[in-house]
Design a protein around this motif. Structure first.
Motif, mmCIF file in Angstrom:
data_model
loop_
_atom_site.group_PDB
_atom_site.id
_atom_site.type_symbol
_atom_site.label_atom_id
_atom_site.label_comp_id
_atom_site.label_asym_id
_atom_site.label_seq_id
_atom_site.Cartn_x
_atom_site.Cartn_y
_atom_site.Cartn_z
ATOM 1 N N VAL A 81 37.490 -100.980 -97.614
ATOM 2 C CA VAL A 81 36.535 -100.333 -98.506
ATOM 3 C C VAL A 81 36.212 -98.976 -97.912
ATOM 4 C CG1 VAL A 81 34.162 -100.397 -99.370
ATOM 5 C CG2 VAL A 81 35.552 -102.472 -99.373
ATOM 6 N N LYS A 82 36.204 -97.969 -98.747
ATOM 7 C CA LYS A 82 35.795 -96.615 -98.354
ATOM 8 C C LYS A 82 34.439 -96.360 -98.989
ATOM 9 C CE LYS A 82 35.920 -92.143 -97.397
ATOM 10 N NZ LYS A 82 34.515 -91.762 -97.484
ATOM 11 N N ALA A 83 33.459 -95.997 -98.175
ATOM 12 C CA ALA A 83 32.124 -95.662 -98.671
ATOM 13 C C ALA A 83 31.874 -94.187 -98.394
ATOM 14 C CB ALA A 83 31.073 -96.507 -97.960
ATOM 15 N N GLY A 84 31.140 -93.538 -99.258
ATOM 16 C CA GLY A 84 30.864 -92.126 -99.031
ATOM 17 C C GLY A 84 29.849 -91.575 -100.000
ATOM 18 N N LYS A 85 29.735 -90.255 -99.970
ATOM 19 C CA LYS A 85 28.815 -89.558 -100.865
ATOM 20 C C LYS A 85 29.529 -88.343 -101.434
ATOM 21 C CE LYS A 85 26.955 -86.689 -97.230
ATOM 22 N NZ LYS A 85 25.901 -86.399 -96.325
ATOM 23 N N VAL A 86 29.008 -87.890 -102.540
ATOM 24 C CA VAL A 86 29.490 -86.658 -103.164
ATOM 25 C C VAL A 86 28.276 -85.759 -103.298
ATOM 26 C CG1 VAL A 86 30.551 -85.633 -105.200
ATOM 27 C CG2 VAL A 86 31.268 -87.893 -104.443
ATOM 28 N N GLU A 87 28.341 -84.585 -102.675
ATOM 29 C CA GLU A 87 27.237 -83.627 -102.737
ATOM 30 C C GLU A 87 27.771 -82.265 -103.132
ATOM 31 O OE1 GLU A 87 23.896 -84.959 -99.559
ATOM 32 O OE2 GLU A 87 25.533 -83.773 -98.751
ATOM 33 N N GLY A 88 26.908 -81.484 -103.729
ATOM 34 C CA GLY A 88 27.255 -80.109 -104.062
ATOM 35 C C GLY A 88 27.068 -79.201 -102.851
ATOM 36 N N PRO A 89 27.578 -77.985 -102.923
ATOM 37 C CA PRO A 89 27.446 -77.053 -101.802
ATOM 38 C C PRO A 89 26.022 -76.503 -101.681
ATOM 39 C CG PRO A 89 28.536 -75.980 -103.644
ATOM 40 C CD PRO A 89 28.337 -77.424 -104.031
ATOM 41 N N ALA A 90 25.618 -76.242 -100.471
ATOM 42 C CA ALA A 90 24.354 -75.555 -100.160
ATOM 43 C C ALA A 90 23.142 -76.180 -100.848
ATOM 44 C CB ALA A 90 24.470 -74.072 -100.511
ATOM 45 N N GLY A 91 23.068 -77.497 -100.818
ATOM 46 C CA GLY A 91 21.893 -78.166 -101.367
ATOM 47 C C GLY A 91 21.839 -78.239 -102.882
ATOM 48 N N ARG A 92 22.867 -77.783 -103.552
ATOM 49 C CA ARG A 92 22.890 -77.871 -105.018
ATOM 50 C C ARG A 92 23.493 -79.215 -105.425
ATOM 51 N NH1 ARG A 92 25.587 -72.622 -105.067
ATOM 52 N NH2 ARG A 92 27.252 -73.731 -106.127
ATOM 53 N N PRO A 93 23.205 -79.673 -106.653
ATOM 54 C CA PRO A 93 23.795 -80.930 -107.106
ATOM 55 C C PRO A 93 25.312 -80.806 -107.249
ATOM 56 C CG PRO A 93 22.032 -80.223 -108.586
ATOM 57 C CD PRO A 93 22.281 -79.111 -107.626
#
Length: 194
Positions: A81-93
């Protein structure tokens, strides 16, 4: 039918579909391990499409926002299982479609090594995805360790069977309830509607 009855009907229908999908995932995973099918098998492709559709069904897949995710993979000689997150650059969504791109990237890498995507779980947008990811990784790690103790698997305990965000020999069906628990404990940190 009242709105509450209709929502309950939808919830039960969705749970039944997830249960059927889990049964199908287990059956195909066993066939893959026994060498009866390969990761290129048409049924595994249909399972991937169905898992993708189920992940997209319960969330607004086009909404911008940071998310946490799980991707389950099965190969002839193992699973993870691969767990992770997806975030935008520089604190943006994160942009719309970011989570799909991330999972497709992991799927391409896994395919090169003979693994097939068998399950996808994605959260709705979350305000503090870094904290949610940390909590998810911690709880997956604890569950993984408890399994090693239960099975008295010394190699499992000594080597940890975890490599960063990868949990070796963990099934998607074991990881998804943990992710749901983490999401519910995030409480008011949702960035959008459920």
């Amino acid at each position: 039918m009242t709105d509450d009855e209709y929502e309950e009907h939808l919830r039960r229908h969705h749970q039944l579909r997830l249960s059927e999908l889990a049964d199908w995932r287990r059956e195909l995973s066993e066939q893959l391990v026994r060498g009866e099918i390969t990761y290129k098998d048409q049924d595994l492709r249909r399972l991937r499409v169905q898992a993708w559709a189920e992940a997209s069904h319960y969330i607004d897949k086009d909404a911008e926002g940071n998310r946490i995710y799980l991707a389950g993979f099965q190969g002839r000689y193992g699973r993870y299982v691969k767990a992770g997150k997806v975030e935008g650059p520089a604190g943006r969504p994160a942009r719309s479609g970011s989570w799909q791109s991330r999972i497709k990237h992991h799927r391409r890498i896994a395919r090169v090594h003979g693994f097939a995507l068998v399950g996808v779980w994605v959260s709705p947008p979350i305000v503090d995805s870094s904290n949610a990811e940390r909590l998810l990784l911690t709880q997956l790690d604890e569950s993984h360790h408890e399994r090693g103790l239960r099975e008295r698997n010394l190699a499992y305990l000594h080597h940890g069977m975890r490599d960063g965000e990868y949990f070796l020999d963990m099934t998607f069906d074991d990881a998804a309830p943990i992710a749901n628990h983490v999401l519910s404990s995030c409480g008011s940190s949702y960035g959008g509607a459920r």
